[in-house]
Design a protein around this motif. Structure first.
Motif, PDB file in Angstrom:
ATOM      1  N   THR A   1      34.337   7.579  -9.623  1.00 41.69           N
ATOM      2  CA  THR A   1      35.513   6.741  -9.888  1.00 41.69           C
ATOM      3  C   THR A   1      35.258   5.779 -11.039  1.00 41.69           C
ATOM      4  O   THR A   1      36.105   5.613 -11.930  1.00 41.69           O
TER       5      THR A   1
ATOM      6  N   THR B   1      43.439   9.835 -10.438  1.00 43.32           N
ATOM      7  CA  THR B   1      42.378   9.106  -9.749  1.00 43.32           C
ATOM      8  C   THR B   1      42.793   8.759  -8.323  1.00 43.32           C
ATOM      9  O   THR B   1      41.998   8.875  -7.386  1.00 43.32           O
TER      10      THR B   1
ATOM     11  N   GLN C   1      40.083  10.955  -6.445  1.00 40.56           N
ATOM     12  CA  GLN C   1      39.050  10.071  -5.915  1.00 40.56           C
ATOM     13  C   GLN C   1      39.544   9.313  -4.681  1.00 40.56           C
ATOM     14  O   GLN C   1      38.754   9.028  -3.787  1.00 40.56           O
TER      15      GLN C   1
ATOM     16  N   ILE D   1      38.000   7.158  -1.648  1.00 37.05           N
ATOM     17  CA  ILE D   1      37.907   5.824  -2.247  1.00 37.05           C
ATOM     18  C   ILE D   1      39.166   5.039  -1.873  1.00 37.05           C
ATOM     19  O   ILE D   1      40.282   5.554  -1.960  1.00 37.05           O
TER      20      ILE D   1
ATOM     21  N   ILE E   1      40.991   1.326  -6.304  1.00 36.30           N
ATOM     22  CA  ILE E   1      41.528   2.004  -7.481  1.00 36.30           C
ATOM     23  C   ILE E   1      42.573   1.133  -8.173  1.00 36.30           C
ATOM     24  O   ILE E   1      42.606   1.031  -9.407  1.00 36.30           O
TER      25      ILE E   1
END
Length: 214
Positions: free
Chosen positions: A72, A106, A110, A116, A121
């Motif tokens: 990430t 993302t 991720q 995550i 994020i």
């Protein structure tokens, strides 16, 4: 999200799982914009800069497994360079930017794929590109089995070698993101190429009309 700036270009991204056909449609988006008199910059993530391309090699290398947190952070490191040196300068100069993947990937890969936290994020996105978000995102939606079938004849990178469970989570992540964000248009990427292309072109031309009327 950024405030509207006179004469600023527009930022269009293409999203979806690997095998969705984003690269083909990104070219169509660029061609459609040029046909309407727009100056266009095409790019991709991870990559877009010398540093970004070096990080891309690490991120996609199946022989270099990374911890989700490392993965990430490297994605956002590449994105910081990309925004600073390619995307923002082009938009400020009045050009339209067409990018294959951005932060929605993302969140899906991720976030939903690797686990995550969404808040982490969001924090990295705010730190990296607080005022640079897509104006329009075209999300090509394909079932994992369809995507896997399309990738059978090519050498697979690290992400493309993930199992069906991972890609189910990624697909669900993209659809959840689309439900939250009005800028995201979901297009059935499992249809015939000409059908997908027609839907993409329609979405882009609708967006152009809306921006010109504003």
């Amino acid at each position: 999200m950024r405030a509207s700036v006179p004469n600023r270009g527009r930022f269009i991204t293409l999203e979806g799982p690997d095998g969705a056909g984003k690269s083909t449609q990104a070219q169509l988006v660029a061609d459609t914009l040029r046909a309407h008199g727009k100056e266009v910059v095409t790019t991709r993530e991870p990559g877009g800069t010398a540093v970004g391309n070096r990080l891309r090699q690490v991120l996609l290398d199946p022989q270099t497994p990374l911890q989700p947190t490392t993965e990430t952070l490297l994605m956002f490191a590449a994105r910081a360079e990309h925004v600073a040196h390619v995307i923002e300068p082009a938009l400020a100069a009045g050009r339209w930017v067409v990018c294959d993947r951005f932060t929605d990937s993302t969140f899906a890969y991720q976030g939903d794929g690797r686990g995550i936290a969404k808040g982490a994020i969001e924090t990295l996105a705010a730190f990296t590109h607080a005022h640079c978000w897509p104006d329009l995102t075209l999300c090509l939606d394909v079932p994992p089995a369809t995507a896997a079938g399309r990738m059978q004849e090519r050498t697979l990178d690290g992400f493309e070698r993930e199992d069906d469970g991972f890609y189910r989570r990624v697909r669900e992540g993209f659809l959840k993101q689309a439900a939250r964000e009005a800028r995201i248009v979901v297009i059935d990427g499992s249809s015939a190429l000409e059908v997908v292309s027609k839907a993409v072109q329609h979405a882009v031309e609708t967006f152009i009309r809306r921006t010109e009327a504003a």
